[in-house]
Design a protein around this motif. Structure first.
Motif, mmCIF file in Angstrom:
data_model
loop_
_atom_site.group_PDB
_atom_site.id
_atom_site.type_symbol
_atom_site.label_atom_id
_atom_site.label_comp_id
_atom_site.label_asym_id
_atom_site.label_seq_id
_atom_site.Cartn_x
_atom_site.Cartn_y
_atom_site.Cartn_z
ATOM 1 N N VAL A 361 0.822 -1.213 0.000
ATOM 2 C CA VAL A 361 0.000 0.000 0.000
ATOM 3 C C VAL A 361 0.858 1.265 0.000
ATOM 4 O O VAL A 361 0.362 2.344 -0.309
ATOM 5 C CB VAL A 361 -0.960 0.026 1.212
ATOM 6 C CG1 VAL A 361 -1.969 -1.101 1.105
ATOM 7 C CG2 VAL A 361 -0.198 -0.067 2.519
ATOM 8 N N GLN A 362 2.131 1.126 0.343
ATOM 9 C CA GLN A 362 3.049 2.269 0.288
ATOM 10 C C GLN A 362 4.461 1.748 0.046
ATOM 11 O O GLN A 362 4.964 0.947 0.826
ATOM 12 C CB GLN A 362 3.019 3.073 1.587
ATOM 13 C CG GLN A 362 4.044 4.209 1.635
ATOM 14 C CD GLN A 362 4.099 4.874 2.991
ATOM 15 O OE1 GLN A 362 3.106 5.395 3.469
ATOM 16 N NE2 GLN A 362 5.274 4.838 3.625
ATOM 17 N N PRO A 363 5.112 2.168 -1.016
ATOM 18 C CA PRO A 363 6.489 1.721 -1.258
ATOM 19 C C PRO A 363 7.442 2.374 -0.264
ATOM 20 O O PRO A 363 7.085 3.350 0.403
ATOM 21 C CB PRO A 363 6.761 2.209 -2.689
ATOM 22 C CG PRO A 363 5.861 3.387 -2.856
ATOM 23 C CD PRO A 363 4.625 3.078 -2.062
ATOM 24 N N PRO A 364 8.659 1.856 -0.153
ATOM 25 C CA PRO A 364 9.636 2.488 0.737
ATOM 26 C C PRO A 364 9.980 3.887 0.258
ATOM 27 O O PRO A 364 9.979 4.166 -0.943
ATOM 28 C CB PRO A 364 10.847 1.550 0.657
ATOM 29 C CG PRO A 364 10.675 0.804 -0.626
ATOM 30 C CD PRO A 364 9.200 0.679 -0.837
ATOM 31 N N VAL A 365 10.254 4.771 1.201
ATOM 32 C CA VAL A 365 10.550 6.173 0.895
ATOM 33 C C VAL A 365 11.956 6.497 1.386
ATOM 34 O O VAL A 365 12.266 6.280 2.565
ATOM 35 C CB VAL A 365 9.528 7.113 1.557
ATOM 36 C CG1 VAL A 365 9.878 8.575 1.265
ATOM 37 C CG2 VAL A 365 8.115 6.787 1.082
ATOM 38 N N ALA A 366 12.812 7.006 0.490
ATOM 39 C CA ALA A 366 14.149 7.434 0.891
ATOM 40 C C ALA A 366 14.045 8.718 1.696
ATOM 41 O O ALA A 366 13.293 9.632 1.355
ATOM 42 C CB ALA A 366 15.024 7.649 -0.339
ATOM 43 N N LEU A 367 14.800 8.787 2.784
ATOM 44 C CA LEU A 367 14.758 9.951 3.663
ATOM 45 C C LEU A 367 15.919 10.886 3.364
ATOM 46 O O LEU A 367 16.907 10.514 2.744
ATOM 47 C CB LEU A 367 14.810 9.502 5.129
ATOM 48 C CG LEU A 367 13.666 8.575 5.548
ATOM 49 C CD1 LEU A 367 13.885 8.074 6.961
ATOM 50 C CD2 LEU A 367 12.334 9.288 5.444
ATOM 51 N N THR A 368 15.796 12.113 3.865
ATOM 52 C CA THR A 368 16.830 13.125 3.653
ATOM 53 C C THR A 368 17.467 13.491 4.975
ATOM 54 O O THR A 368 17.055 13.041 6.047
ATOM 55 C CB THR A 368 16.231 14.385 3.012
ATOM 56 O OG1 THR A 368 15.338 15.000 3.955
ATOM 57 C CG2 THR A 368 15.459 14.033 1.750
ATOM 58 N N GLU A 369 18.466 14.353 4.914
ATOM 59 C CA GLU A 369 19.166 14.783 6.120
ATOM 60 C C GLU A 369 18.258 15.513 7.092
ATOM 61 O O GLU A 369 18.556 15.600 8.279
ATOM 62 C CB GLU A 369 20.324 15.707 5.756
ATOM 63 C CG GLU A 369 21.464 15.013 5.045
ATOM 64 C CD GLU A 369 22.631 15.953 4.842
ATOM 65 O OE1 GLU A 369 23.269 16.322 5.835
ATOM 66 O OE2 GLU A 369 22.881 16.329 3.692
ATOM 67 N N THR A 370 17.165 16.043 6.613
ATOM 68 C CA THR A 370 16.311 16.890 7.458
ATOM 69 C C THR A 370 15.222 16.102 8.158
ATOM 70 O O THR A 370 14.324 16.683 8.728
ATOM 71 C CB THR A 370 15.649 17.998 6.603
ATOM 72 O OG1 THR A 370 14.902 17.375 5.560
ATOM 73 C CG2 THR A 370 16.711 18.901 6.007
ATOM 74 N N PHE A 371 15.299 14.748 8.113
ATOM 75 C CA PHE A 371 14.236 13.973 8.735
ATOM 76 C C PHE A 371 14.242 14.178 10.260
ATOM 77 O O PHE A 371 15.244 14.533 10.873
ATOM 78 C CB PHE A 371 14.399 12.491 8.415
ATOM 79 C CG PHE A 371 15.419 11.772 9.283
ATOM 80 C CD1 PHE A 371 15.017 10.758 10.123
ATOM 81 C CD2 PHE A 371 16.764 12.132 9.261
ATOM 82 C CE1 PHE A 371 15.936 10.107 10.927
ATOM 83 C CE2 PHE A 371 17.679 11.478 10.064
ATOM 84 C CZ PHE A 371 17.271 10.471 10.891
ATOM 85 N N ASP A 372 13.068 13.964 10.842
ATOM 86 C CA ASP A 372 12.916 14.075 12.303
ATOM 87 C C ASP A 372 13.326 12.757 12.926
ATOM 88 O O ASP A 372 12.704 11.731 12.709
ATOM 89 C CB ASP A 372 11.451 14.391 12.615
ATOM 90 C CG ASP A 372 11.210 14.488 14.119
ATOM 91 O OD1 ASP A 372 12.178 14.456 14.885
ATOM 92 O OD2 ASP A 372 10.027 14.621 14.507
ATOM 93 N N LYS A 373 14.389 12.777 13.746
ATOM 94 C CA LYS A 373 14.889 11.533 14.331
ATOM 95 C C LYS A 373 13.835 10.894 15.225
ATOM 96 O O LYS A 373 13.773 9.683 15.376
ATOM 97 C CB LYS A 373 16.162 11.802 15.136
ATOM 98 C CG LYS A 373 17.347 12.243 14.296
ATOM 99 C CD LYS A 373 18.590 12.343 15.182
ATOM 100 C CE LYS A 373 19.819 12.770 14.376
ATOM 101 N NZ LYS A 373 19.735 14.118 13.896
#
Length: 375
Positions: A361-373
């Motif tokens: 229902v949702q593919p994997p999403v690449a994250l960026t440096e600005t993600f919330d830990k």
């Protein structure tokens, strides 16, 4: 000349483990441990949680005006990453080839007077992806013994093999999938609590919970042909390449050599926020590790090469087909039908085994440096 000497020492260190002994499990992220009366200190990093793939800055500074640093060798675990022979003694450790989880960083500092210090710190590497999301389509349900406290499940294409728990009731079973009939049964000693099972070659391996002993059986006769021990609780077990993979209810999975059953490696399972605890029954499906997450209706999909959580299967609603009770009838048990690509899942004391097809229902999403830990 001294720098050349230490360059030679660096090359030597690549193949010889240094004289320090490090207990990775006892290191806490962000705690810098220095040698007694160390003449240097690790002044960077100033934070200790990073997304995997990012460079981690490390810097060493002399804490003693009389101590002149000659060179520094940097490690992740016991693997040399690089060295610096000139000030400033800084190094950026790359993490794109590392596993997620806690990683020990070590710096061996050499001084011009011939002495050395060993400095350590532990960093935490988080996954750089948001896991894919899956639900399921119910294909079929099969009868299952509602008295079976399911701890392990394996399908060999013909028969279902099941390990059950509870003291005095723990067993290893061969089951006819279509009818639920127990074709063969072996009971464990009354003081043992059975856990996960797997099949390797012509043998069945079964864990126990707190007794720290596992059993090896002949697959056809269920005759016990060996025992082995381990230093943790036993929860789930599956095959991994030509080895075994074991869980103990934590976020750590252990790789075992299949003849000696000794731990040869281990890794932690993390998503973008932190560890995935209480990993339970395991199944290797085409190189991806599927794990029940204890007391949830989710199955984790794990990349064993990196430890990343790459998918989450939401099995909620499946237990609604059961007659619920106050007992611990949680989802537990994953088997794979390689003929049609479907999963077979059940739970402790469930009256049915369910054949399901996964739906993304949702593919994997690449994250960026600005993600919330998020931790």
């Amino acid at each position: 000349m001294r720098n050349l000497l230490h360059l030679f020492l660096f090359i030597l260190l690549v193949s010889i483990v240094s004289g320090c002994s490090c207990d990775r499990e006892k290191d806490k992220p962000g705690v810098i441990t220095e040698a007694p009366k160390a003449k240097s200190s690790m002044i960077r990093p100033q934070e200790f949680t990073f997304m995997i793939g990012k460079e981690v800055p490390f810097a060493i500074a002399s804490a003693d005006s009389m101590a002149v640093i000659d060179s520094v060798v940097f490690y992740i675990g016991e693997q040399v990453q690089g060295f610096v022979t000139n000030p400033p003694f800084e190094y950026f450790v790359t993490t794109d080839q590392q596993r997620v989880g806690k990683q020990l960083i070590k710096a061996i500092v050499y001084y011009q007077d011939g002495e050395r210090d060993i400095l350590r710190t532990t960093i935490t590497l988080l996954s750089d992806i948001e896991p894919a999301r899956y639900t399921y389509r119910l294909i079929r349900k099969y009868p299952h013994d509602p008295q079976a406290f399911t701890q392990g499940l394996v399908f060999d294409g013909e028969h279902l093999y099941e390990g059950t728990g509870q003291k005095g009731e723990s067993s290893l079973r061969k089951v006819d999938l279509n009818t639920g009939k127990v074709l063969q049964n072996h009971y464990l000693a009354g003081n043992l609590f059975g856990e996960g099972i797997t099949i390797l070659d012509d043998k069945i391996i079964q864990l126990t919970w707190k007794a720290r002993v596992g059993f090896v059986y002949d697959k056809d006769e269920f005759a016990e042909i060996g025992q082995f021990s381990y230093n943790s609780e036993g929860w789930g077990i599956t095959t991994y390449k030509d080895q075994l993979l074991m869980s103990d209810g934590s976020a750590t999975l252990y790789i075992l050599e299949p003849n000696s059953f000794k731990i040869v490696d281990r890794f932690e399972v993390y998503n973008q926020y932190g560890p995935i605890e209480e990993l339970n029954e395991l199944e290797n499906i085409n190189g991806t590790i599927y794990a029940n997450v204890f007391q949830t209706e989710e199955i984790a999909m794990i990349d064993p090469e990196t430890g990343k959580l790459i998918g989450i299967i939401d099995m909620s609603g499946l237990s609604n087909f059961n007659d619920r009770s106050d007992r611990e009838d949680v989802l537990n048990g994953i088997a794979y039908n390689s003929i049609n690509g479907h999963l077979l899942v059940t739970g402790k004391w469930w009256p049915n085994i369910y054949e399901v097809e996964l739906i993304e229902v949702q593919p994997p999403v690449a994250l960026t440096e600005t993600f919330d830990k998020g931790i």
